[in-house]
Design a protein around this motif. Structure first.
Motif, short mmCIF file in Angstrom:
data_model
loop_
_atom_site.label_atom_id
_atom_site.label_comp_id
_atom_site.label_asym_id
_atom_site.label_seq_id
_atom_site.Cartn_x
_atom_site.Cartn_y
_atom_site.Cartn_z
N GLU A 35 0.83 -1.21 0.00
CA GLU A 35 0.00 0.00 0.00
C GLU A 35 0.86 1.26 0.00
O GLU A 35 0.53 2.26 -0.64
N LEU A 78 2.18 1.78 -3.52
CA LEU A 78 1.15 2.30 -4.42
C LEU A 78 0.83 3.76 -4.15
O LEU A 78 0.50 4.51 -5.06
N SER A 79 0.94 4.19 -2.89
CA SER A 79 0.67 5.59 -2.58
C SER A 79 1.70 6.51 -3.23
O SER A 79 1.36 7.59 -3.72
N GLU A 85 0.90 6.63 -7.00
CA GLU A 85 -0.25 7.51 -7.25
C GLU A 85 0.15 8.97 -7.23
O GLU A 85 -0.27 9.76 -8.08
N TRP A 110 -5.78 11.76 -7.51
CA TRP A 110 -4.80 10.71 -7.21
C TRP A 110 -3.56 11.25 -6.52
O TRP A 110 -2.90 10.53 -5.77
N GLY A 130 -2.35 9.76 -3.00
CA GLY A 130 -0.97 9.38 -2.70
C GLY A 130 -0.44 10.07 -1.47
O GLY A 130 0.43 9.54 -0.77
N PRO A 136 -8.66 6.19 -1.48
CA PRO A 136 -9.09 5.74 -2.81
C PRO A 136 -9.96 4.49 -2.79
O PRO A 136 -10.56 4.14 -3.80
N THR A 160 -8.43 -2.88 -5.33
CA THR A 160 -7.77 -1.58 -5.39
C THR A 160 -6.45 -1.68 -6.15
O THR A 160 -6.12 -0.79 -6.95
N ARG A 173 -6.96 -1.65 -9.91
CA ARG A 173 -7.30 -0.34 -10.45
C ARG A 173 -6.07 0.58 -10.49
O ARG A 173 -5.83 1.29 -11.47
N ARG A 174 -5.26 0.56 -9.45
CA ARG A 174 -4.13 1.49 -9.36
C ARG A 174 -3.00 1.14 -10.31
O ARG A 174 -2.27 2.01 -10.78
#
Length: 430
Positions: free
Chosen positions: A158, A161-162, A165, A202, A206, A212, A271, A274-275
């Motif tokens: 996670e 991914l942040s 984003e 986004w 992030g 999100p 999630t 999608r990301r």
């Protein structure tokens, strides 16, 4: 074009995450002793309720200074020594926190400045991916997933991914501003947010300003300055593009982790899909989701007990052997002791109370799960876990680690409910 992720990474990059660590022979003996002392002191620190992550970071830094070895070499030695440590619970915990340390160390080295440069954010993503590719991180992760610590893997994915984003959102805003022939600024009266809404959203995701995973019901109207200075190195995109196999491994480990609730797994994987759309080749996350949902539908079959019925019978005899007065006295003593230790009176409701009392009896019967049960109960009294989280944790421990079956565990709960009416009025059942 690179055919797979192995071809993409050059030798210089791999040197930082050498998978075959060979400590200097002159330091080998001292390193082993230092790490053994570290684990023993970590055990004491945990039981004294100290900040174990900070303690571990400081100890690793001290050993680095003493031995002149890399942090990754020390983490490898911690992993090797922990696997033979007398307390499996402490061993699994320090392995999980060592995994976190690997990534926090990279983040700290790059984000310690007030204004993080764009290229440093992109480099951080590349460093995260490099660590995820290393055999050290993968070995730690496999142990974590098997030992009810998979949530630590979820935290790192996670976090990765942040950052992605945030970078991607900034690039979208910049590219659009270039297409319009204007830079983004607060004074630009002609600036329209309609086309920028997705990108700005986004960026906010992030930076942790919006979630999100929740439905977007309002627009995000923040402005970000100085986008004309956004860099376009894009090396991190190449790192992502050829990391499908690596990411799939971690997604599978998250799916297999018994400490992560099923709803959380499904939300996380949805999630992720999608990301990462468009950034990773051949990730086949949709296949992962299909496999995951197949597991859910077949869960009752997968949980069929293969344990000896003799163990179930013996434990049921132990439970039946407790009279109401005797068990009430023991639970009262435990409750008061933990309440004083943590300065908090826990309340789990009736179902949670039955799980706690049953777990106490099972831990006394089955030594192999004692420390896991203790850990779960202390999370309750520390106010870290609510009733459902505790019940799910104990159920997973029974199913995956104990010597009794799930059917037996359900029978224990029913027996306690029927024979020990005092539980309904006890503080733990409030």
């Amino acid at each position: 074009m690179y055919e797979d992720e192995e071809d993409f990474y050059d030798d210089d990059f791999e040197e930082d995450f050498d998978e075959d660590f060979e400590p200097d022979p002159e330091n080998s003996f001292s390193l082993k002793n230092e790490v053994l002392c570290l684990i023993e002191e970590y055990d004491i620190a945990y039981r004294s309720q100290e900040d174990t992550q900070r303690f571990l970071s400081e100890c690793i830094a001290d050993i680095c200074n003493f031995t002149y070895l890399k942090e990754t070499e020390i983490i490898l030695k911690i992993y090797e020594q922990a696997m033979t440590y007398v307390s499996p619970f402490i061993a699994n915990r320090i392995i999980a926190e060592s995994f976190l340390f690997l990534f926090n160390h990279e983040k700290t080295s790059l984000t310690s400045y007030p204004n993080l440069e764009d290229w440093e954010e992109e480099l951080l993503v590349s460093r995260y991916i490099g660590l995820l590719r290393s055999s050290l991180a993968q070995d730690l992760s496999k142990q974590m997933s098997a030992s009810h610590n998979g949530r630590y893997i979820l935290v790192i994915i996670e976090d990765l991914l942040s950052w992605i984003e945030k970078i991607e959102g900034r690039k979208r805003v910049y590219r659009s501003s270039v297409d319009r022939g204007a830079s983004v600024s607060r004074e630009d009266d002609d600036w329209s947010m309609e086309d920028m809404e997705e990108a700005l959203y986004w960026i906010a995701a992030g930076e942790g300003e919006v979630d999100p995973s929740e439905e977007r019901t309002t627009s995000y109207s923040g402005f970000y300055e100085e986008y004309e200075e956004v860099s376009f190195h894009d090396d991190y995109r190449n790192d992502l593009k050829f990391s499908a196999g690596t990411l799939r491994l971690y997604f599978d480990l998250i799916i297999d982790s018994p400490d992560i609730e099923i709803d959380s797994k499904e939300l996380a994987l949805t999630t992720f899909m999608r990301r990462l759309n468009g950034l990773v080749d051949n990730l086949s996350l949709s296949d992962a989701m299909v496999a995951f949902r197949d597991r859910l539908s077949n869960e009752s079959t997968q949980l069929a007990s293969t344990l000896s019925p003799d163990s179930d019978l013996r434990f049921m005899n132990v439970v039946s052997g407790y009279g109401p007065v005797q068990l009430a006295i023991e639970i009262d003593g435990l409750y008061e002791s933990l309440s004083q230790k943590h300065n908090h009176e826990a309340a789990l409701g009736m179902n949670g109370a039955l799980s706690l009392i049953g777990a106490v009896l099972l831990a006394d019967y089955d030594d192999s799960i004692q420390e896991f049960v203790i850990f779960g109960i202390e999370q309750v009294f520390n106010q870290n876990w609510e009733s459902k989280t505790f019940e799910g944790f104990i159920t997973a421990i029974v199913r995956d680690r104990s010597s009794i079956s799930i059917d037996c565990w359900e029978e224990v709960s029913m027996t306690l409910r029927q024979r020990h009416s005092w539980i309904r009025t006890h503080k733990i059942a409030r």
